[in-house]
Design an enzyme around this catalytic site. Structure first.
Site, mmCIF file in Angstrom:
data_model
loop_
_atom_site.group_PDB
_atom_site.id
_atom_site.type_symbol
_atom_site.label_atom_id
_atom_site.label_comp_id
_atom_site.label_asym_id
_atom_site.label_seq_id
_atom_site.Cartn_x
_atom_site.Cartn_y
_atom_site.Cartn_z
ATOM 1 N N SER A 178 -1.961 2.076 -6.914
ATOM 2 C CA SER A 178 -0.740 1.494 -6.360
ATOM 3 C C SER A 178 -0.805 -0.022 -6.418
ATOM 4 C CB SER A 178 -0.566 1.934 -4.897
ATOM 5 O OG SER A 178 0.454 1.191 -4.257
ATOM 6 N N TYR A 203 -4.985 2.447 3.629
ATOM 7 C CA TYR A 203 -4.347 2.897 2.392
ATOM 8 C C TYR A 203 -4.626 1.915 1.258
ATOM 9 C CZ TYR A 203 -0.674 4.060 -0.972
ATOM 10 O OH TYR A 203 0.011 4.381 -2.124
#
Length: 319
Positions: A178, A203
């Protein structure tokens, strides 16, 4: 009162502009498209987390190209529903569902053992499954959930299947990371966030780990004809935000500006099939093109240290 009227009027104007320019906004938000015509007839593909979102769309597209697609899912019932919808759209699709819980190393090992006993080739592995911004929880083995599922689970799975991939070469590994890796740091002193926990930072750390894993694995696979690249799918409107009420509301309100799961799957598909990438390894892609990697994602020292720590945590040797 006047201020309130101005705010309401302003919101009305913005809403009107969004409606008027929605087609142009959507075209821009959609991003790159995989235009490769490559067929995958006779090829076997494994996709984790393929029961929903970009994983499901990736499975559908690769099935369209003729691949045998194995959908590795934690929830087998949902996986079967997704497989059924693919077969409904594509009657001759070769799709099958197998149980895999990346939050449980016993499940990963059991999956790999059965897979290796029943599947003779593996040409594409797409490490797609992931969790995002979930409350502080641990995997069965005591790892913080983000680093445990997004990184360590896929690290172990890949290590167990890499021998088969080498024998099936040419083969490709795609690691779904990401843009969030830019904001991550590997906190070796507290990898499992036991000292302090922030779901967003956890994350980001796991997505940075994905980039570092792909780069270090690519270095170790030189000369094997097995390539590995990481991808940023884009900001996709999917259920990945289900653990964050704020993110869910934000994604709902600004859905026009977000990618659909089909659009978000394009870069994974591109890295899995494009002829021009047959010898490209250790790179990062977004919108079907090379993408920027943060300095902390380019550190060979950090990548090697993370590799060693991952092996130690999982109790494996992988040279």
């Amino acid at each position: 009162m006047m201020l309130l009227l101005l705010i309401v009027a302003g919101l009305g104007v913005v809403t009107l502009l969004v409606i008027l320019f929605a087609p142009h906004i959507r075209k821009y938000a959609a991003g790159g498209v995989c235009r490769s015509p490559v067929s995958l007839e006779g090829k076997t593909v494994l996709i984790t987390g393929a029961n929903t979102g970009i994983g499901k769309e990736t499975a559908l597209e690769l099935a369209v190209r003729g691949a045998r697609v194995i959908m590795a899912c934690r929830d087998v019932d949902k996986g079967e529903e997704s497989a059924a919808s693919i077969r409904a759209a594509l009657p001759h699709a070769q799709v099958e569902v197998r149980e895999l819980d990346l939050a449980d190393t016993c499940s990963i090992r059991a999956f790999a053992q059965k897979f290796l006993g029943e599947v003779n080739h593996l040409h594409v592995l797409i490490n797609n499954a992931g969790v995002m911004m979930c409350p502080y929880t641990k995997t069965i083995d005591g790892f913080e959930m983000h680093i445990g599922v997004n990184h360590l689970g896929h690290f172990l799975l890949t290590s167990l299947l890499i021998g088969l991939m080498k024998r099936s070469a040419p083969a490709r590994i795609v690691v779904v990371s990401s843009l969030a890796h830019n904001f991550g740091w590997i906190r070796f002193h507290d990898l499992h966030s036991q000292g302090s926990y922030n779901s967003g930072l956890a994350y980001c750390q796991s997505k940075l780990a994905n980039v570092l894993f792909a780069r270090e694995l690519a270095r170790r696979l030189k000369g094997t004809n097995v390539t590995v690249n990481s991808v940023h799918p884009g900001t996709v409107n999917s259920d990945l935000t289900r653990h964050s009420t704020l993110m869910t509301i934000f994604f709902t309100v600004f859905s026009t500006f977000l990618k659909t799961p089909r659009e978000g799957a394009q870069t994974s598909i591109y890295c899995a099939v494009a002829d021009e990438l047959h010898s490209i390894s250790g790179k990062h892609f977004s919108d079907c093109a090379p993408a920027f990697v943060a300095p902390q994602g380019r550190s060979e020292e950090t990548a090697r240290r993370l590799w060693a720590v991952s092996c130690e945590l999982l109790g494996i040797e992988w040279d």
